[in-house]
Write a protein that holds these residues in place. Structure first.
Motif, short mmCIF file in Angstrom:
data_model
loop_
_atom_site.label_atom_id
_atom_site.label_comp_id
_atom_site.label_asym_id
_atom_site.label_seq_id
_atom_site.Cartn_x
_atom_site.Cartn_y
_atom_site.Cartn_z
N LEU A 1 -5.46 -4.10 -3.58
CA LEU A 1 -4.59 -3.07 -3.70
C LEU A 1 -5.21 -1.71 -4.14
N ASN B 1 0.88 -1.17 0.06
CA ASN B 1 -0.01 -0.13 0.03
C ASN B 1 0.98 1.10 -0.06
N SER C 1 -6.08 1.32 -1.75
CA SER C 1 -5.31 2.68 -2.00
C SER C 1 -6.21 3.87 -2.26
#
Length: 583
Positions: free
Chosen positions: A374, A339, A378
């Motif tokens: 991810l 991240n 994010s």
């Protein structure tokens, strides 16, 4: 082989074996017309040497039957048709092989091979139907083959039919769910959620890839390293190292004591790279909107150029694509560090926004599988320097959203099942959590834990996903609803993992349509009737039902002819006495 001069007892045994063999194999791809008649008492044909030597029903020499199978009684001339029939059947069955081994094969079969096989099966059905009706002697092979091809055709198009309502409702869902996003009309948008003609006649190439100088207008894809990219035709690609001097981790916690990500991924490097695709034409945009792509691969394989959806399609319409590498679990890195990698990738992109002429207010985070996890995470956590959300929206393609609800056996609290998870040294989940598999840590790396700061989200997921349970996506969107965040679940029926593989497959057509409207705020002019793309499908179903009627009539004719032949064989001579030996 049986003895040349059998005793009455052995003759009875032979008769029983032949009758049973005929019953057992008459329901498969057989042609018994060349087999010895059951009432024949002479065993001379079986006195010859047999290629099988394991069964009394093997074909004799010089009989014209295929010697490869003892009891099939398939004529040698039928072997090519049999091979074709097996292929058509395997593709039809492969469309529904939902498991952790065949998940990619399901997408290939449904979206790439099924259209081609459908047309081949239709042609062969007509040939077998005509061949059977053109003779006074019914052919069992063509009867069975025609029936199997007919069933295969229904199986090929069933996934399209069950998703009709999803496609029909998609335009209204997109217009109402994301009306608050910045609105711009992209050039040459896809006007229908699904086109049956595109699925049937343009299933190749699988990702829309092409190396031709002038690509078709419907776009191209990129799926390196399986297929080469043609994005240079519509964009300028530049690779940057956005993170350098990364220290290598100690490998003592791996299974073997050495880091090895396998042959399907990149080798270790102390740099993380970013590919930036800037379109050759901007379309209607003063500044270029951005698709911030995160590749999939179970957090341990793959690379920045790997995607099932089409890069080329969106580059051709004036969007920029930024695709970044991130650290892998197989090199000892955990999810929190991944991240952080993507956060630094965004910062690198933002620092070059003026140079690249990109619009930082219109950046959509998109990823598939591990990349979907991810990318969504994010989008929910990354902020700009002024504290506002860095991403305008998120597009999660079958990525897991809540690790706490996913147990070691692969089951979720909702009852669906994906791949098993074990939190022990050397396993992916162990590295994702940094060795801490507590509920608190599992939630910390789950996007569903950050819905309070979430951005408008679309999740694209197959209901039969064998790796990532769709319940995790439903849980995320329930939480988004509770927090008043614009969102939409596109749950494709009868679809497994990597369902977007296949440029003109139904899933990727739905994906392009919805992503294009997410990027344009749901505002696309000249909409057509969404049901229009299915007109050809309903016509096909009508034709298939007519084919079923023809096939039923053919079977009735076969039954009547065979019944007449059996009745004639029951009598012997002018006296009309029954020949009981045939019983």
């Amino acid at each position: 082989p049986l003895r040349p001069n059998p005793s009455p007892a052995s003759a009875g045994t032979k008769l029983a074996v032949q009758v049973v063999a005929g019953v057992l194999y008459s329901s498969t791809t057989l042609d018994m017309s060349s087999a010895p008649a059951v009432e024949k008492a002479d065993d001379s044909v079986h006195a010859e040497a047999c290629t099988c030597k394991k069964s009394p029903c093997c074909p004799p020499k010089n009989s014209g039957l295929c010697p490869c199978c003892c009891c099939c009684f398939i004529p040698t001339r039928r072997v090519p048709e049999t091979i074709l029939l097996v292929i058509l059947t395997m593709v039809a069955v492969g469309c529904y092989s939902f498991n952790i081994i065949m998940w990619f094969g399901v997408a290939v079969n449904q979206n790439v091979l099924a259209p081609l096989c459908f047309m081949m099966a239709a042609i062969m059905f007509l040939i077998w139907l005509v061949a059977n009706g053109a003779t006074d002697k019914p052919i069992k092979f063509t009867s069975v083959a025609a029936g199997m091809s007919l069933v295969s055709m229904f199986l090929y198009i069933l996934p399209l039919a069950v998703n009709y309502q999803l496609a029909a409702d998609l335009p209204n869902a997109m217009a109402t769910s994301f009306s608050n996003l910045p609105a711009d009309i992209p050039p040459s948008p896809q006007l229908l959620p699904f086109s049956y003609g595109s699925w049937l006649f343009h299933s190749f190439p699988a990702t829309g890839n092409s190396d031709t100088p002038k690509p078709p207008r419907d776009g191209h894809g990129v799926l390196a390293p399986l297929l080469s990219s043609s994005t240079h035709i519509v964009a300028n690609k530049t690779t940057y190292a956005y993170k350098t001097n990364i220290p290598r981790r100690d490998a003592n916690t791996s299974k073997t004591g050495e880091w090895d990500c396998g042959g399907m991924t990149r080798e270790w490097s102390d740099e993380l790279l970013m590919d930036v695709y800037l379109p050759n034409k901007r379309g209607a945009f003063a500044k270029t909107p951005v698709l911030f792509h995160v590749h999939g691969g179970a957090w341990r394989v793959g690379d920045k150029s790997v995607a099932g959806w089409s890069f080329h399609y969106f580059l051709e319409r004036g969007y920029a694509i930024v695709s970044s590498q991130y650290s892998f679990t197989c090199y000892g890195f955990e999810a929190m560090e991944m991240n952080q990698d993507l956060s630094e990738a965004y910062d690198f992109m933002a620092a070059h926004a003026t140079e690249w002429n990109i619009d930082l207010d219109r950046v959509t985070s998109i990823g598939d599988s591990a990349g979907g996890h991810l990318a969504t995470w994010s989008a929910y956590t990354k902020t700009k320097s002024d504290g506002s959300a860095a991403f305008a929206s998120a597009f999660n393609i079958y990525g897991p959203a809540n690790f706490q609800k996913w147990d070691a056996d692969g089951y979720t609290s909702g009852g669906s099942k994906g791949m098993p998870w074990e939190c022990k040294p050397g396993e992916t989940l162990y590295f994702l959590t940094g060795g801490d598999c507590s509920d608190a840590k599992l939630l910390k790396i789950s996007p569903s834990n950050y819905v309070a700061t979430a951005v408008p989200t679309i999740s694209f997921h197959g209901t039969m996903d064998s790796l990532v349970p769709i319940d995790l996506t439903y849980d995320l969107h329930d939480r988004l609803d509770d927090n008043g965040v614009d969102n939409l679940v596109i749950d494709v029926q009868l679809a497994d993992h990597v369902l977007d593989f296949g440029f003109n497959g139904l899933p990727q057509q739905l994906l392009r349509y919805s992503l294009e409207r997410l990027l344009s705020g749901g505002e696309v002019k000249d909409e057509k009737d969404p049901a229009g793309g299915f007109t050809g499908l309903w016509i096909t179903f009508a034709i298939l039902f007519g084919a079923c009627l023809l096939y039923a009539l053919m079977l009735r004719r076969v039954h009547m002819v065979n019944y007449k032949r059996r009745t004639n064989r029951m009598t012997a001579g002018p006296s009309g006495d029954l020949d009981l030996t045939v019983l």
